[in-house]
Design a protein around this motif. Structure first.
Motif, PDB file in Angstrom:
ATOM      1  N   CYS A  95       0.819  -1.210   0.000  1.00 27.69           N
ATOM      2  CA  CYS A  95       0.000   0.000   0.000  1.00 27.69           C
ATOM      3  C   CYS A  95       0.854   1.262   0.000  1.00 27.69           C
ATOM      4  O   CYS A  95       1.709   1.442   0.871  1.00 27.69           O
ATOM      5  N   LEU A  96       0.583   2.155  -0.955  1.00 27.86           N
ATOM      6  CA  LEU A  96       1.316   3.417  -1.030  1.00 27.86           C
ATOM      7  C   LEU A  96       1.060   4.302   0.180  1.00 27.86           C
ATOM      8  O   LEU A  96       1.908   5.107   0.563  1.00 27.86           O
ATOM      9  N   GLY A  97      -0.101   4.157   0.778  1.00 24.26           N
ATOM     10  CA  GLY A  97      -0.454   5.017   1.903  1.00 24.26           C
ATOM     11  C   GLY A  97       0.019   4.515   3.253  1.00 24.26           C
ATOM     12  O   GLY A  97      -0.276   5.145   4.278  1.00 24.26           O
ATOM     13  N   ALA A  98       0.778   3.412   3.266  1.00 25.74           N
ATOM     14  CA  ALA A  98       1.220   2.841   4.541  1.00 25.74           C
ATOM     15  C   ALA A  98       2.021   3.828   5.398  1.00 25.74           C
ATOM     16  O   ALA A  98       1.781   3.926   6.609  1.00 25.74           O
ATOM     17  N   PRO A  99       2.989   4.574   4.835  1.00 23.79           N
ATOM     18  CA  PRO A  99       3.735   5.529   5.677  1.00 23.79           C
ATOM     19  C   PRO A  99       2.832   6.575   6.334  1.00 23.79           C
ATOM     20  O   PRO A  99       3.030   6.929   7.500  1.00 23.79           O
ATOM     21  N   LEU A 100       1.822   7.045   5.599  1.00 24.61           N
ATOM     22  CA  LEU A 100       0.893   8.024   6.162  1.00 24.61           C
ATOM     23  C   LEU A 100       0.062   7.403   7.279  1.00 24.61           C
ATOM     24  O   LEU A 100      -0.104   8.002   8.353  1.00 24.61           O
ATOM     25  N   ALA A 101      -0.473   6.206   7.043  1.00 26.79           N
ATOM     26  CA  ALA A 101      -1.283   5.542   8.072  1.00 26.79           C
ATOM     27  C   ALA A 101      -0.475   5.301   9.336  1.00 26.79           C
ATOM     28  O   ALA A 101      -0.975   5.498  10.456  1.00 26.79           O
ATOM     29  N   ARG A 102       0.775   4.885   9.184  1.00 25.23           N
ATOM     30  CA  ARG A 102       1.623   4.636  10.353  1.00 25.23           C
ATOM     31  C   ARG A 102       1.840   5.918  11.166  1.00 25.23           C
ATOM     32  O   ARG A 102       1.782   5.909  12.394  1.00 25.23           O
ATOM     33  N   ILE A 103       2.097   7.010  10.471  1.00 25.89           N
ATOM     34  CA  ILE A 103       2.309   8.281  11.175  1.00 25.89           C
ATOM     35  C   ILE A 103       1.048   8.685  11.927  1.00 25.89           C
ATOM     36  O   ILE A 103       1.095   9.077  13.100  1.00 25.89           O
ATOM     37  N   GLU A 104      -0.112   8.587  11.273  1.00 27.31           N
ATOM     38  CA  GLU A 104      -1.362   8.970  11.933  1.00 27.31           C
ATOM     39  C   GLU A 104      -1.616   8.112  13.171  1.00 27.31           C
ATOM     40  O   GLU A 104      -2.024   8.622  14.224  1.00 27.31           O
ATOM     41  N   LEU A 105      -1.375   6.813  13.054  1.00 28.06           N
ATOM     42  CA  LEU A 105      -1.591   5.917  14.188  1.00 28.06           C
ATOM     43  C   LEU A 105      -0.593   6.176  15.309  1.00 28.06           C
ATOM     44  O   LEU A 105      -0.960   6.223  16.489  1.00 28.06           O
ATOM     45  N   GLN A 106       0.669   6.350  14.955  1.00 27.83           N
ATOM     46  CA  GLN A 106       1.683   6.606  15.975  1.00 27.83           C
ATOM     47  C   GLN A 106       1.407   7.908  16.722  1.00 27.83           C
ATOM     48  O   GLN A 106       1.499   7.972  17.953  1.00 27.83           O
ATOM     49  N   VAL A 107       1.070   8.947  15.977  1.00 26.53           N
ATOM     50  CA  VAL A 107       0.823  10.251  16.605  1.00 26.53           C
ATOM     51  C   VAL A 107      -0.453  10.213  17.445  1.00 26.53           C
ATOM     52  O   VAL A 107      -0.476  10.663  18.598  1.00 26.53           O
ATOM     53  N   ALA A 108      -1.537   9.678  16.871  1.00 23.54           N
ATOM     54  CA  ALA A 108      -2.816   9.673  17.580  1.00 23.54           C
ATOM     55  C   ALA A 108      -2.740   8.856  18.869  1.00 23.54           C
ATOM     56  O   ALA A 108      -3.100   9.336  19.953  1.00 23.54           O
ATOM     57  N   ILE A 109      -2.261   7.615  18.767  1.00 29.03           N
ATOM     58  CA  ILE A 109      -2.202   6.760  19.945  1.00 29.03           C
ATOM     59  C   ILE A 109      -1.129   7.251  20.919  1.00 29.03           C
ATOM     60  O   ILE A 109      -1.312   7.226  22.137  1.00 29.03           O
ATOM     61  N   GLY A 110       0.000   7.730  20.375  1.00 27.51           N
ATOM     62  CA  GLY A 110       1.064   8.245  21.235  1.00 27.51           C
ATOM     63  C   GLY A 110       0.610   9.421  22.080  1.00 27.51           C
ATOM     64  O   GLY A 110       0.879   9.473  23.294  1.00 27.51           O
ATOM     65  N   GLN A 111      -0.108  10.376  21.470  1.00 30.50           N
ATOM     66  CA  GLN A 111      -0.590  11.516  22.246  1.00 30.50           C
ATOM     67  C   GLN A 111      -1.678  11.111  23.237  1.00 30.50           C
ATOM     68  O   GLN A 111      -1.738  11.625  24.366  1.00 30.50           O
ATOM     69  N   LEU A 112      -2.537  10.179  22.831  1.00 31.17           N
ATOM     70  CA  LEU A 112      -3.581   9.713  23.744  1.00 31.17           C
ATOM     71  C   LEU A 112      -2.987   9.089  25.008  1.00 31.17           C
ATOM     72  O   LEU A 112      -3.399   9.402  26.131  1.00 31.17           O
ATOM     73  N   VAL A 113      -2.013   8.208  24.814  1.00 30.03           N
ATOM     74  CA  VAL A 113      -1.404   7.523  25.950  1.00 30.03           C
ATOM     75  C   VAL A 113      -0.680   8.512  26.867  1.00 30.03           C
ATOM     76  O   VAL A 113      -0.726   8.389  28.094  1.00 30.03           O
ATOM     77  N   ARG A 114      -0.025   9.504  26.265  1.00 28.22           N
ATOM     78  CA  ARG A 114       0.701  10.490  27.065  1.00 28.22           C
ATOM     79  C   ARG A 114      -0.246  11.393  27.850  1.00 28.22           C
ATOM     80  O   ARG A 114      -0.027  11.662  29.034  1.00 28.22           O
ATOM     81  N   ARG A 115      -1.313  11.835  27.198  1.00 31.16           N
ATOM     82  CA  ARG A 115      -2.194  12.817  27.821  1.00 31.16           C
ATOM     83  C   ARG A 115      -3.271  12.191  28.706  1.00 31.16           C
ATOM     84  O   ARG A 115      -3.795  12.854  29.610  1.00 31.16           O
ATOM     85  N   PHE A 116      -3.612  10.933  28.438  1.00 26.90           N
ATOM     86  CA  PHE A 116      -4.705  10.298  29.178  1.00 26.90           C
ATOM     87  C   PHE A 116      -4.259   8.934  29.707  1.00 26.90           C
ATOM     88  O   PHE A 116      -4.750   7.890  29.263  1.00 26.90           O
ATOM     89  N   PRO A 117      -3.348   8.923  30.658  1.00 23.53           N
ATOM     90  CA  PRO A 117      -2.825   7.644  31.168  1.00 23.53           C
ATOM     91  C   PRO A 117      -3.896   6.785  31.833  1.00 23.53           C
ATOM     92  O   PRO A 117      -3.745   5.565  31.913  1.00 23.53           O
ATOM     93  N   GLU A 118      -4.980   7.393  32.304  1.00 22.10           N
ATOM     94  CA  GLU A 118      -6.047   6.640  32.980  1.00 22.10           C
ATOM     95  C   GLU A 118      -7.237   6.390  32.070  1.00 22.10           C
ATOM     96  O   GLU A 118      -8.329   6.054  32.540  1.00 22.10           O
ATOM     97  N   LEU A 119      -7.051   6.525  30.779  1.00 24.20           N
ATOM     98  CA  LEU A 119      -8.157   6.324  29.835  1.00 24.20           C
ATOM     99  C   LEU A 119      -8.755   4.926  30.003  1.00 24.20           C
ATOM    100  O   LEU A 119      -8.027   3.946  30.199  1.00 24.20           O
ATOM    101  N   SER A 120     -10.088   4.842  29.912  1.00 21.85           N
ATOM    102  CA  SER A 120     -10.763   3.547  30.004  1.00 21.85           C
ATOM    103  C   SER A 120     -12.071   3.615  29.224  1.00 21.85           C
ATOM    104  O   SER A 120     -12.549   4.703  28.878  1.00 21.85           O
ATOM    105  N   LEU A 121     -12.654   2.455  28.954  1.00 27.01           N
ATOM    106  CA  LEU A 121     -13.945   2.426  28.287  1.00 27.01           C
ATOM    107  C   LEU A 121     -15.011   3.013  29.199  1.00 27.01           C
ATOM    108  O   LEU A 121     -15.015   2.754  30.412  1.00 27.01           O
ATOM    109  N   ALA A 122     -15.922   3.781  28.598  1.00 27.57           N
ATOM    110  CA  ALA A 122     -17.013   4.373  29.381  1.00 27.57           C
ATOM    111  C   ALA A 122     -18.264   3.505  29.329  1.00 27.57           C
ATOM    112  O   ALA A 122     -19.275   3.854  29.955  1.00 27.57           O
TER     113      ALA A 122
END
Length: 379
Positions: free
Chosen positions: A328-355
């Motif tokens: 897939c040509l879009g693999a590098p873009l998808a990886r960046i979006e996933l790394q950034v999105a999940i990385g920021q979530l984990v950093r900013r919301f360490p106690e995140l849980s299902l509601a």
């Protein structure tokens, strides 16, 4: 703990085994299912298999969705068309270009999470981040006005529908017409975007650019939107993984690869361009061959304890983005979006849980990419 990720909409995901077996698709058509890591890798690059069919109107199908349900392209020119597509689009989605885009993805993610924080807990992560982030990014890349996102999002859902053929055909026609208008506007008013740059390439027609734009609008955000939500759910539902990533943020790239491997990916359709033998089984020209991505990515001969989500896993590459010339040509873009999105979530919301209870989450069974309707979370 085993993963609890939604399966992709197509139920033909493949057994946790290897070899080639006869199956029936959701449309009632006969097909061959290739399972296991080694066989799937081999068939990805087999020139005797393709995406086009000599008689597409009678070809067996996996579903009704436009880009995954049946044949794509011109049978006689498929290889040349594929090579031309990659030569045109590869420069715009190179790893270098995507790295240059990363700061913008980080800013967009931060803005969306700021808005989610301001709104307060609980929130629907799918609506707050998973869907809008990839949409914002692909709109900026292609030069599509973000204000028009709901309209083409509706067309994208129609194009990906697995059962309603009439809805799919209407969605394809309307999305293509929109992309054709976009191309003509870019020719008259070029900007700093992929569509404008394609318009500047000598010999590339409006129809060709519109077709590429349609595919990019669909594939350029749908996979990331699904995988952000599914990835967060897997991390939250597999004991200790969210906290482990919070404590070890350097694991984000490895974690994303594991989440992509572990998801229940749908099988990928191919058509036999000639009679061939696969592991002693005779496959006839025109037969549908399904590459079992799920079984390949869970092959115990390649991945130890494959049903377990382990963000420290260092084993072989997965096939969610394809392999070889079909990568897939879009693999590098998808990886960046996933790394950034999940990385920021984990950093900013360490106690995140299902509601909500896991059992109350619903999946998009009518769209071939699958994914969650909503992902309510609290922090």
């Amino acid at each position: 703990m085993q993963n609890s990720t939604p399966a992709a909409a197509c139920p033909v995901t493949g057994a946790r085994g290897s070899g080639i077996s006869r199956v029936t698709t959701p449309t009632g058509d006969a097909a061959w299912l290739a399972s296991g890591y080694a066989l799937v890798r081999e068939l990805f690059n087999d020139p005797r298999l393709g995406r086009a069919h000599r008689t597409p109107e009678t070809a067996p199908r996996l579903g009704q969705a436009a880009f995954s349900g049946g044949p794509i392209g011109n049978y006689d020119t498929e290889l040349a068309d594929h090579a031309r597509m990659r030569s045109l689009l590869s420069p715009h989605f190179s790893a270098k270009r995507m790295r240059e885009l990363r700061p913008r993805v980080e800013q967009l993610t931060s803005d969306l999470l700021d808005a989610m924080t301001e709104q307060g807990s609980p929130a629907d992560l799918q609506a707050a981040l998973a869907l809008p982030l990839p949409l914002l990014v692909i709109c900026e890349l292609l030069g599509v006005p973000y204000g028009e996102r709901q309209q083409f999002r509706d067309w994208v859902d129609a194009v990906g529908h697995v059962r309603d053929r009439e809805k799919v055909e209407r969605g394809v026609a309307e999305l293509y017409a929109y992309c054709l208008r976009l191309v003509r506007n870019k020719r008259a008013n070029p900007g700093d975007d992929v569509v404008s740059r394609l318009c500047a390439v000598e010999g590339v027609t409006d129809d060709e650019i519109a077709m590429h734009s349609m595919v990019l609008l669909f594939a350029g955000h749908e996979t990331s939107a699904v995988q952000i939500g599914v990835g967060v759910l897997m991390l939250l539902q597999n004991e200790g993984q969210w906290q482990l990533l919070h404590e070890n943020p350097e694991l984000i790239a490895t974690a994303v690869e594991e989440l992509l491997r572990a998801c229940e990916a749908s099988s990928i359709p191919r058509y036999a361009r000639e009679d061939l033998d696969v592991e002693g089984v005779r496959i006839s020209e025109g037969d549908l061959v399904l590459l079992g991505i799920a079984s390949a990515n869970h092959d115990p001969r390649v991945f130890s304890d494959p049903e377990r989500v382990d963000i420290t896993r260092q084993e072989s590459a997965h096939f969610l983005f394809g392999y070889g010339t079909r990568y897939c040509l879009g693999a590098p873009l998808a990886r960046i979006e996933l790394q950034v999105a999940i990385g920021q979530l984990v950093r900013r919301f360490p106690e995140l849980s299902l509601a909500v209870d896991r059992e109350s989450l619903t999946e998009r069974s009518d769209i071939f990419t699958g994914g969650l309707h909503t992902l309510p979370v609290r922090w």
